[in-house]
Design a protein around this motif. Structure first.
Motif, short mmCIF file in Angstrom:
data_model
loop_
_atom_site.label_atom_id
_atom_site.label_comp_id
_atom_site.label_asym_id
_atom_site.label_seq_id
_atom_site.Cartn_x
_atom_site.Cartn_y
_atom_site.Cartn_z
N LEU A 163 0.84 -1.19 0.00
CA LEU A 163 0.00 0.00 0.00
C LEU A 163 0.88 1.25 0.00
CD1 LEU A 163 -2.70 -1.08 2.60
CD2 LEU A 163 -2.94 -0.97 0.12
N PRO A 164 0.45 2.30 -0.64
CA PRO A 164 1.27 3.52 -0.70
C PRO A 164 1.26 4.26 0.64
CG PRO A 164 -0.85 3.90 -1.73
CD PRO A 164 -0.81 2.44 -1.40
N ARG A 165 2.23 5.13 0.80
CA ARG A 165 2.28 5.99 1.97
C ARG A 165 1.23 7.10 1.82
NH1 ARG A 165 3.95 10.99 2.48
NH2 ARG A 165 4.58 11.80 4.54
N PHE A 166 0.48 7.33 2.89
CA PHE A 166 -0.53 8.38 2.89
C PHE A 166 0.09 9.70 3.35
CE2 PHE A 166 -2.93 4.51 3.10
CZ PHE A 166 -4.06 4.75 2.34
N ALA A 167 -0.21 10.76 2.61
CA ALA A 167 0.34 12.08 2.95
C ALA A 167 -0.53 12.77 3.99
CB ALA A 167 0.45 12.93 1.70
N GLY A 168 0.06 13.67 4.73
CA GLY A 168 -0.70 14.47 5.68
C GLY A 168 -1.58 15.48 4.97
#
Length: 983
Positions: free
Chosen positions: A719-724
């Protein structure tokens, strides 16, 4: 005439009926006992009820033979049950000779190998399902470009050798190389009485010398064929083989004593004599140099009058097209899709070749001088640039599809698309034909093999009404009489099939027609092979696919209204597919990625369209309408890449049709879990943005895989990294101005996963001379569109239109290509307001906007030196909606000279590659282009992936080589901010 569902099929030739509506239990049981799998689902029968002609004939079942033993088993089962047997290659027949009421054998799936290449003997041994372009490519590779296989019809990227033999296909270079019959050495056959024979240039023999039964059959049949020729010597000599493209009827002149060549006689028999299971084909030398000369004329008749003069220069090809096709190409694919075309309203493409480029160029100069003296040429030029040459040939090769749905909004159909006369008589024939068309109120869109006297003319028949079909029948009869008066042939390449066989009595004497029937009986005493064609034909207006479609209103969310049509928009849309089959090609363009991965007709754009066409006609095969499980199954592996909307010559947009269908199909039903987890992604990102640190930490543990599985996602893809939530705003803060000359739209994917790209994009725009206003206050609804949740999508798009319609004409530059495409194309089709149209017209993809700036003179100045070489993965939606050349133009301007094109879908395609049930196919799709491109380049070379999905696939395939957005590669960094502020 005999109804095609009731052909004569007994061993003695006595008619008895085979009802296609009854269960084929005996046939299927016999095949199962022989170990041959026959597919007879409603969906499969719908896919194979059509070819590229006007006809629809539902089969009983389809078999994909793997070897000649499977064909023997199929022929035996059909013989015992009295079932018609139809051979099929790429399914591109325009005459209806690849459809029939019994068992269809599709050779293109498994029996598709090049078996052996003998350069010394100049022959190649092939199976019948090998695609012509594949054959030529493999021969040229094996001989280092010294030899090739010559026949090259426009459908060569999907048509097969077996089909070319069946129809005696020719192609663009037939002026030099003739017909398929000129290139056949031996053909391996299976007859309906189960003999395995090889037709040679001197007779027939048993394919296996130890097969005494087949040897006896070969001797008996050879003797009978010799006797048939002796009985009709005069008629064969006077009526057959008179002009270069006389393809109509059987080629029995090859049985004359002075010629006796059974292999050549078999060519053009349209699968009515025997089943082809192998062949040895002849190869030709490949010229060292070739040059295309393009000639512009006022009309096609004027062009045809210059053909005799052109032929004096020994060209390899003399092809032509008219302005309707060129206009449609530019309308559908943009003004740059046709390069290097001289002035005129009709054009000839003349291929000159030889061993020396200078002598070929000098020959072209002499040709242009000669034609100038004739006084008909408007303008002529040499197309030496490879890109121009490819562009011009693409216009000609896509003629059949482009002419079917014109830029003007009209439609045209085959049926009289294949007549031929002697080349020197072509102009007079075309002049008379235009008068005949006018007398019936018809228009003919003309293209074809001018140098061989063979014209492909698609005509504006109305095949949906009784009155229109009456005109079709009467015109065809009169056109047949006209071409015969001009000494020509009803067919010059495609065969007679269901389209012209009924009219053969206009062209041939009763004696010759009787000889045709007797020859067919000698080969096929059981009478089961490809009924309805050549002898005892069906009427030309029987089994028309457009007849009998009920007048019903299909309510859609998308505005699919054609430019000018009284038909229901949904019916008009799904009937756009005419079966030319470019979606089945393994190279060129981007469509159809799932077919390229599976090689299954159901996964081609054409296969899906044919199932939808059966839905709107209320066919027995598929009759549940919007609730059809067969349609859902056919659409399951559609990646919604939108490439077909551009690459399909008729503009079939299967991504839109899938979205529309899923919206109806899932109403009141539980959707797949991924439709919620991925379909509602923008809503999810609002939550993850606030808790990104916690979410990323949790997803990095085993809990992440559990969560993915619960959401219907594959656990094989990270899964991709989620941005703030605020990261993107910090990235663009320095460039954001309320009064900017361009609006930078920061989409959901960029905000949620790649906020750094937003900053890079804003700096590049300023470096290119724009001041930038940034906005993220809207959603394009893409994830709801792709999963067919159109109510939500329309609400979001309407809000987006309201937000972005600021009273200016400032370009709206969108970072993510798929979101740009949704705002450009889907917005006005789903939100039917002037506001939506205004906003859509302003939308640009980042790459297309930057390419415009490059064309205006801007030169990128990235902070990091541009790599000398880069892999380019163009997003499918970028390719379809904005064109495929923008990124390359920007890269070249930045100094990247060596671009490795990974042409084709990456395989992720939004939600598709993240779904558990589609992961394996998504990785197969990557093997079409992206994975090989990554393997062929070094780890330090940049990979350009403007699309978030594409970047995720690169992460999966090559974790050490992150995909870069064009903005990141061009990013001028802090220096760019200073330059922009000073400007």
């Amino acid at each position: 005439m005999t109804d095609s569902a009731a052909r004569p099929v007994s061993d003695a030739g006595t008619p008895h009926r085979v009802d296609a509506r009854e269960p084929a239990s005996a046939l299927l049981q016999a095949l199962a006992e022989a170990g041959v799998e026959a597919e007879h689902s409603a969906r499969r029968r719908a896919e194979y009820s059509y070819d590229a002609s006007n006809y629809r004939v539902e089969p009983l079942a389809v078999v994909f033979p793997r070897n000649p033993d499977d064909v023997i088993a199929a022929a035996s089962a059909c013989r015992e049950s009295g079932t018609p047997l139809i051979s099929r290659g790429g399914g591109t027949s325009m005459a209806g000779n690849a459809v029939g009421p019994g068992l269809v054998l599709d050779f293109s799936r498994y029996m598709d190998r090049v078996l052996a290449i003998d350069e010394d003997a100049a022959t190649v041994d092939v199976e019948p399902g090998v695609v012509l372009a594949t054959l030529s490519r493999e021969v040229e590779r094996a001989t280092d470009g010294r030899r090739t296989f010559a026949p090259d019809p426009s459908s060569k990227s999907r048509a097969t050798v077996g089909g070319a033999i069946g129809n005696d296909a020719c192609g663009n270079h037939s002026v030099r190389y003739g017909r398929t019959s000129d290139h056949v050495a031996e053909i391996d056959l299976i007859t309906s009485d189960l003999a395995r024979l090889t037709a040679t240039e001197s007779g027939l023999r048993a394919t296996d010398p130890a097969d005494s039964r087949s040897a006896a059959r070969a001797e008996e049949l050879t003797t009978s064929l010799e006797g048939l020729a002796r009985e009709h010597l005069s008629a064969f000599r006077l009526e057959l083989g008179r002009i270069p493209r006389q393809v109509s009827g059987y080629h029995l002149e090859n049985l004359l004593p002075e010629k006796f060549n059974v292999a050549r006689a078999v060519v053009g028999s349209e699968g009515t004599w025997a089943v082809i299971v192998g062949a040895r084909m002849k190869l030709v030398p490949k010229p060292a140099s070739a040059l295309l000369v393009c000639l512009g004329y006022r009309d096609v008749v004027e062009a045809a009058r210059d053909v005799p003069a052109i032929l004096e220069f020994s060209p390899a090809a003399v092809e032509g097209t008219d302005e309707a096709i060129v206009s449609t190409m530019r309308h559908r694919r943009g003004p740059d899709s046709v390069l290097g075309l001289p002035d005129g309203q009709a054009w000839l493409f003349v291929d000159l070749d030889g061993d020396d480029p200078d002598s070929v160029s000098a020959q072209a100069d002499r040709l242009l001088e000669r034609l100038g003296e004739n006084g008909r040429l408007v303008q002529g030029r040499k197309a030496a640039d490879p890109a121009e040459r490819a562009s011009l040939w693409r216009v000609r090769e896509d003629g059949a599809g482009l002419s079917s749905r014109l830029a003007s909004g009209g439609e045209s159909w085959p049926g009289w698309e294949d007549a031929a006369v002697a080349p020197e008589g072509l102009a007079d024939y075309l002049a008379d034909l235009r008068e005949l068309l006018d007398s019936h109120g018809l228009t003919g869109v003309m293209y074809g093999h001018f140098g061989a006297g063979c014209m492909h003319i698609r005509i504006t028949y109305d095949l949906r009404t009784e009155e229109g079909r009456a005109v079709f029948r009467e015109f065809t009869r009169q056109a047949a009489e006209l071409v015969v008066r001009h000494g020509g042939s009803l067919s010059g390449e495609h065969g007679d099939g269901r389209a012209r066989s009924e009219m053969l009595s206009i062209m041939y004497s009763p004696e010759v027609l009787a000889a045709f029937a007797e020859c067919r009986r000698l080969w096929d005493p059981a009478g089961i092979l490809n009924p309805g064609s050549v002898t005892d034909p069906d009427p030309i207006d029987a089994h028309l696919a457009l007849a009998g479609v009920p007048d019903r209103e299909w309510r859609t969310s998308f505005d699919l209204s054609p430019a000018s049509s009284e038909r229901d928009p949904w019916v008009h849309a799904v009937q756009g597919c005419i079966g030319v089959g470019r979606c089945r090609a393994d190279s060129g363009g981007v469509m159809c990625p799932s077919y390229r991965a599976t090689r299954d007709e159901k996964d081609s754009t054409r296969g899906r369209a044919r199932v939808l066409q059966d839905v709107v006609r209320g066919a027995r095969t598929v009759e549940e309408g919007w609730r059809s499980e067969e349609v859902r199954e056919a659409l399951d592996l559609c990646l919604s890449c939108k490439a077909c909307a551009t690459d399909c010559p008729t503009g079939v947009d299967m991504a839109t049709y899938k979205s529309e269908f899923f919206d109806h199909y899932y109403r009141g039903r539980i959707r797949p879990r991924s439709h919620y987890s991925l379909g509602w992604l923008p809503r999810v990102l609002k939550l993850t943005g606030r808790l990104s640190g916690v979410v990323n930490a949790v997803l990095a543990t085993k809990v992440g895989k559990v969560a993915a599985a619960a959401g219907g996602l594959t656990t094989k893809r990270a899964l991709p990294r989620f941005a703030g939530a605020g990261e993107w705003r910090r990235e663009v803060a320095a460039e954001d101005r309320a009064d900017g000359s361009a609006v930078l739209f920061v989409d959901t994917f960029t905000r949620g996963f790649r906020p750094e790209v937003a900053g890079a994009a804003s700096r590049v725009l300023r470096d290119a001379g724009d001041t930038v206003s940034c906005t993220a206050d809207a959603c394009c609804g893409l994830t709801w569109i792709s999963t067919g949740q159109l109510g939500t999508a329309k609400r979001l798009l309407a809000k987006a239109a309201e937000t972005l319609d600021d009273g200016t004409d400032r370009p709206i530059v969108v970072v993510e290509p798929s979101c740009a495409a949704a705002l450009r194309k889907d917005l006005p089709e789903l939100v039917h307001t002037e506001q939506a149209k205004r906003v859509a017209s302003r939308v640009r993809s980042f790459a297309s906007h930057v390419a415009d700036r490059v064309s205006a003179g801007w030169k990128p100045s990235p902070a990091e030196p541009a790599p000398a070489r880069a892999v380019l993965q163009t997003h499918c939606h970028e390719h379809s909606v904005f064109g495929a050349s923008a990124q390359r133009k920007a890269l070249e301007a930045a100094g990247v000279r060596d671009v490795v094109d990974a042409t084709g879908c990456c395989g992720v395609a939004g939600n598709f590659g993240f779904e558990a049930e589609h992961y394996d196919v998504s990785m197969q799709v990557a093997e079409n282009a992206l994975a090989p491109a990554l393997r062929s380049t070094g780890h330090k070379e940049a990979v350009l992936t403007d699309g978030f999905s594409c970047a995720r696939q690169v992460d999966q395939l090559a974790p050490s080589r992150p995909g870069l957005h064009l903005a990141q590669l061009l990013d001028p960094g802090t220096a760019g901010r200073e330059r922009g502020s000073r400007g």
